[in-house]
Write a protein that holds these residues in place. Structure first.
Motif, PDB file in Angstrom:
ATOM      1  N   SER A 171      19.610  53.173 -60.621  1.00  0.00           N
ATOM      2  CA  SER A 171      19.476  51.703 -61.306  1.00  0.00           C
ATOM      3  C   SER A 171      19.072  50.837 -60.418  1.00  0.00           C
ATOM      4  O   SER A 171      19.335  51.079 -59.190  1.00  0.00           O
ATOM      5  CB  SER A 171      20.861  51.522 -61.955  1.00  0.00           C
ATOM      6  OG  SER A 171      20.923  50.053 -62.251  1.00  0.00           O
ATOM      7  N   HIS A 172      18.719  49.742 -60.738  1.00  0.00           N
ATOM      8  CA  HIS A 172      18.427  48.424 -59.931  1.00  0.00           C
ATOM      9  C   HIS A 172      19.380  47.755 -59.526  1.00  0.00           C
ATOM     10  O   HIS A 172      19.633  46.900 -58.950  1.00  0.00           O
ATOM     11  CB  HIS A 172      17.244  47.554 -60.453  1.00  0.00           C
ATOM     12  CG  HIS A 172      17.687  46.959 -61.724  1.00  0.00           C
ATOM     13  ND1 HIS A 172      17.926  47.548 -62.755  1.00  0.00           N
ATOM     14  CD2 HIS A 172      17.767  45.828 -62.047  1.00  0.00           C
ATOM     15  CE1 HIS A 172      18.011  46.949 -63.628  1.00  0.00           C
ATOM     16  NE2 HIS A 172      18.145  45.629 -63.326  1.00  0.00           N
ATOM     17  N   ILE A 173      20.702  48.007 -60.344  1.00  0.00           N
ATOM     18  CA  ILE A 173      21.904  47.272 -60.173  1.00  0.00           C
ATOM     19  C   ILE A 173      22.647  48.102 -59.005  1.00  0.00           C
ATOM     20  O   ILE A 173      23.106  49.241 -59.264  1.00  0.00           O
ATOM     21  CB  ILE A 173      22.804  47.044 -61.474  1.00  0.00           C
ATOM     22  CG1 ILE A 173      21.693  46.055 -62.422  1.00  0.00           C
ATOM     23  CG2 ILE A 173      24.005  46.422 -61.490  1.00  0.00           C
ATOM     24  CD1 ILE A 173      22.383  46.249 -63.853  1.00  0.00           C
ATOM     25  N   ILE A 174      23.410  47.510 -58.145  1.00  0.00           N
ATOM     26  CA  ILE A 174      23.914  47.932 -57.060  1.00  0.00           C
ATOM     27  C   ILE A 174      25.340  47.468 -57.126  1.00  0.00           C
ATOM     28  O   ILE A 174      25.858  46.277 -57.172  1.00  0.00           O
ATOM     29  CB  ILE A 174      23.382  47.656 -55.842  1.00  0.00           C
ATOM     30  CG1 ILE A 174      21.741  47.329 -55.596  1.00  0.00           C
ATOM     31  CG2 ILE A 174      23.874  48.504 -54.611  1.00  0.00           C
ATOM     32  CD1 ILE A 174      21.259  49.064 -55.796  1.00  0.00           C
ATOM     33  N   ASP A 175      26.409  48.526 -56.780  1.00  0.00           N
ATOM     34  CA  ASP A 175      27.901  48.112 -56.784  1.00  0.00           C
ATOM     35  C   ASP A 175      28.188  47.631 -55.521  1.00  0.00           C
ATOM     36  O   ASP A 175      28.052  48.297 -54.502  1.00  0.00           O
ATOM     37  CB  ASP A 175      28.550  49.174 -57.140  1.00  0.00           C
ATOM     38  CG  ASP A 175      29.912  48.990 -57.093  1.00  0.00           C
ATOM     39  OD1 ASP A 175      30.489  48.082 -56.745  1.00  0.00           O
ATOM     40  OD2 ASP A 175      30.830  49.925 -57.752  1.00  0.00           O
ATOM     41  N   PRO A 176      28.513  46.272 -55.428  1.00  0.00           N
ATOM     42  CA  PRO A 176      28.834  45.654 -53.998  1.00  0.00           C
ATOM     43  C   PRO A 176      29.866  46.597 -53.339  1.00  0.00           C
ATOM     44  O   PRO A 176      29.964  46.118 -51.830  1.00  0.00           O
ATOM     45  CB  PRO A 176      29.080  44.309 -54.304  1.00  0.00           C
ATOM     46  CG  PRO A 176      28.661  44.030 -55.714  1.00  0.00           C
ATOM     47  CD  PRO A 176      28.818  45.388 -56.312  1.00  0.00           C
ATOM     48  N   CYS A 177      30.815  47.022 -53.935  1.00  0.00           N
ATOM     49  CA  CYS A 177      31.838  47.743 -53.318  1.00  0.00           C
ATOM     50  C   CYS A 177      31.458  49.163 -52.444  1.00  0.00           C
ATOM     51  O   CYS A 177      31.695  49.563 -51.534  1.00  0.00           O
ATOM     52  CB  CYS A 177      32.830  48.175 -54.444  1.00  0.00           C
ATOM     53  SG  CYS A 177      34.556  48.156 -53.795  1.00  0.00           S
ATOM     54  N   SER A 178      30.503  50.088 -53.259  1.00  0.00           N
ATOM     55  CA  SER A 178      30.156  51.274 -52.902  1.00  0.00           C
ATOM     56  C   SER A 178      28.984  51.164 -52.073  1.00  0.00           C
ATOM     57  O   SER A 178      28.524  51.942 -51.229  1.00  0.00           O
ATOM     58  CB  SER A 178      29.990  52.377 -54.031  1.00  0.00           C
ATOM     59  OG  SER A 178      28.946  51.997 -54.840  1.00  0.00           O
ATOM     60  N   GLY A 179      27.973  50.118 -52.240  1.00  0.00           N
ATOM     61  CA  GLY A 179      26.907  49.713 -51.642  1.00  0.00           C
ATOM     62  C   GLY A 179      25.731  50.824 -52.296  1.00  0.00           C
ATOM     63  O   GLY A 179      24.691  50.955 -51.835  1.00  0.00           O
ATOM     64  N   ARG A 180      25.859  51.501 -53.342  1.00  0.00           N
ATOM     65  CA  ARG A 180      25.031  52.450 -54.117  1.00  0.00           C
ATOM     66  C   ARG A 180      24.799  51.857 -55.448  1.00  0.00           C
ATOM     67  O   ARG A 180      25.816  50.974 -56.223  1.00  0.00           O
ATOM     68  CB  ARG A 180      25.740  53.763 -54.299  1.00  0.00           C
ATOM     69  CG  ARG A 180      25.924  54.311 -52.796  1.00  0.00           C
ATOM     70  CD  ARG A 180      26.777  55.547 -52.604  1.00  0.00           C
ATOM     71  NE  ARG A 180      27.040  55.419 -50.981  1.00  0.00           N
ATOM     72  CZ  ARG A 180      25.919  55.736 -50.279  1.00  0.00           C
ATOM     73  NH1 ARG A 180      24.791  56.163 -50.508  1.00  0.00           N
ATOM     74  NH2 ARG A 180      26.274  55.720 -49.002  1.00  0.00           N
ATOM     75  N   PRO A 181      23.876  52.260 -55.920  1.00  0.00           N
ATOM     76  CA  PRO A 181      23.320  52.046 -57.425  1.00  0.00           C
ATOM     77  C   PRO A 181      24.280  52.613 -58.511  1.00  0.00           C
ATOM     78  O   PRO A 181      25.008  53.808 -58.006  1.00  0.00           O
ATOM     79  CB  PRO A 181      22.013  53.016 -57.581  1.00  0.00           C
ATOM     80  CG  PRO A 181      21.522  53.108 -56.178  1.00  0.00           C
ATOM     81  CD  PRO A 181      22.666  53.035 -55.349  1.00  0.00           C
ATOM     82  N   VAL A 182      24.385  51.951 -59.402  1.00  0.00           N
ATOM     83  CA  VAL A 182      25.436  52.150 -60.331  1.00  0.00           C
ATOM     84  C   VAL A 182      24.881  53.104 -61.310  1.00  0.00           C
ATOM     85  O   VAL A 182      23.834  53.339 -61.482  1.00  0.00           O
ATOM     86  CB  VAL A 182      26.060  51.108 -61.302  1.00  0.00           C
ATOM     87  CG1 VAL A 182      26.789  50.051 -60.193  1.00  0.00           C
ATOM     88  CG2 VAL A 182      24.965  50.410 -62.101  1.00  0.00           C
ATOM     89  N   ASP A 183      25.715  54.197 -61.856  1.00  0.00           N
ATOM     90  CA  ASP A 183      25.329  54.956 -62.643  1.00  0.00           C
ATOM     91  C   ASP A 183      25.273  54.283 -63.983  1.00  0.00           C
ATOM     92  O   ASP A 183      26.462  54.212 -64.837  1.00  0.00           O
ATOM     93  CB  ASP A 183      26.175  56.356 -62.661  1.00  0.00           C
ATOM     94  CG  ASP A 183      25.684  57.621 -63.620  1.00  0.00           C
ATOM     95  OD1 ASP A 183      24.425  57.374 -64.155  1.00  0.00           O
ATOM     96  OD2 ASP A 183      26.237  58.472 -63.770  1.00  0.00           O
TER      97      ASP A 183
END
Ligand code: AMP
Ligand code: MG
Length: 358
Positions: free
Chosen positions: A276-288
């Protein structure tokens, strides 16, 4: 920003397109003799396309044309201020600035930064425009097709965040911003369309039209009267089919904004897998990411930011119901679709349900 229309405005109640002219302006007569709808399209704006409609009595056609001109100008101005990719935009200048420099900005740029900062707080950190260094890592990974190392992600993560007190990274003033770290950078991709839509709607209201609608890349805000006194009817695109007119629901709105985020069209492919182009600011990774998250709110800024934030929150272990719980006590309603085409679930706030056509 997205090139697709996540929601499609249905023109079914209108009798027909009478005239099409070169600039993409067309006029639709309705079965209501008291009001007419004038439409305009503006391709290639904010990385997508835009459709606008102004509703006026037949003798106010000129006011509608002015309203549409002003609304398009508001969108163009928003793009020229907020695009990180136009070298002389406010955001590009801010990102390029060194620490402790006072960067003079348009008050509207500071306004959307201030709103974005508030939204980081409201969404428990799920929406955070200061994560540009992280978004850039994943954008580059999408281009090269190679996953970033954990180290690269962790290093980028350390550059993200607003921070307060001693660690503060941005000092916002009414017409300027000072960064306190050279590396601090913002990316308004998750909210710029919404902000532009709000300014365009405001421009239409000021021009005195009876009603109007602005749609940019599937995100929509509408207000006021519609021919026949009907509510606006907006299709929510089915995330599991490619047909633009395939809907998983139809919203009836008097006024308000509807924005959708989702992973069904906007993703990057890295090492054979879609991200995804949306990133979780907590994990630093794209969200599933949930296939689609649709938000209805009074303003398009709120709807746009919450659609991105709920995509992050729904993908966390607490799940989509906990994500929707964050909306309790607000005037924001949402629907989250999770799962696959064959096996999916739709979660909604009760307020969203009441807006759906039965
Ligand atoms: P949207 O399509 O409105 O959900 O916005 C997605 C865009 O917002 C991405 O392309 C990034 O530029 C930016 N973005 C991604 N993740 C986030 C996040 N967690 N918070 C704020 N902006 C984000
Ligand atoms: Mg958004």
């Amino acid at each position: 920003m997205s090139k697709h229309a996540a929601a499609v405005i249905q023109l079914g109640v209108l009798a027909g397109i009478i005239a099409l002219v070169a600039v993409g302006l067309w006029q639709i007569h309705s079965d209501d003799p008291m009001l007419m709808s004038i439409e305009r399209s503006r391709p290639d704006i904010m990385d997508t396309n835009c459709q606008l409609r102004a509703i006026v009595p037949p003798d106010r056609r000129q006011a509608a044309l002015e309203a549409l001109d002003n609304a398009v100008a508001a969108l163009e101005r928003t793009e020229s201020l907020l695009s990180a990719w136009q070298p002389d935009s406010d955001i590009a200048r801010l990102n390029a600035a060194k620490a402790n420099m006072v960067v003079m900005l348009d008050p509207q740029t500071v306004e959307i930064l201030t709103i974005s900062k508030d939204l980081t707080q409201q969404t428990g950190g799920a929406f955070d425009v200061t994560c540009a260094p992280l978004f850039n890592v994943w954008r580059k990974a999408g281009k090269t097709g190679r996953l970033p190392t954990n180290e690269t992600v962790d290093r980028a993560l350390q550059l993200c965040g607003w921070y307060e007190g001693q660690d503060e990274r941005y000092r916002l003033h009414p017409d300027s911003v000072m960064k306190l770290h050279d590396t601090a950078k913002v990316d308004l991709g998750g909210v710029a369309k919404g902000y532009g839509i709000d300014l365009a709607i405001e421009a239409m209201r000021v021009a005195g039209v009876a009603g109007g609608l602005v749609e940019v890349g599937g995100d929509i805000r509408c207000f006021g009267a519609k021919p026949g006194g009907r509510k606006w009817r907006i299709l929510i695109k089915d995330p599991f089919t490619s047909g633009q007119a395939d809907a998983i629901g139809v919203l009836r709105l008097q006024e308000g904004a509807i924005c959708t985020s989702g992973n069904y069209e906007r993703f990057v492919e890295i090492e054979g897998k879609q991200y995804s182009h949306i990133i979780d600011p907590c994990s630093g990774r794209p969200v599933d990411a949930a296939p689609s998250v649709t938000v209805v709110a009074p303003t398009a800024v709120q709807a746009d930011a919450w659609a991105t934030a709920l995509s992050v929150l729904a993908a966390r272990p607490e799940g989509p119901l906990a994500a929707l719980d964050m909306l309790k006590g607000t005037d924001v309603e949402a629907m989250i679709v999770v799962g696959t085409r064959k096996d999916h679930k739709v979660h909604k706030t009760s307020g969203f349900d009441t807006l759906l056509e039965k």
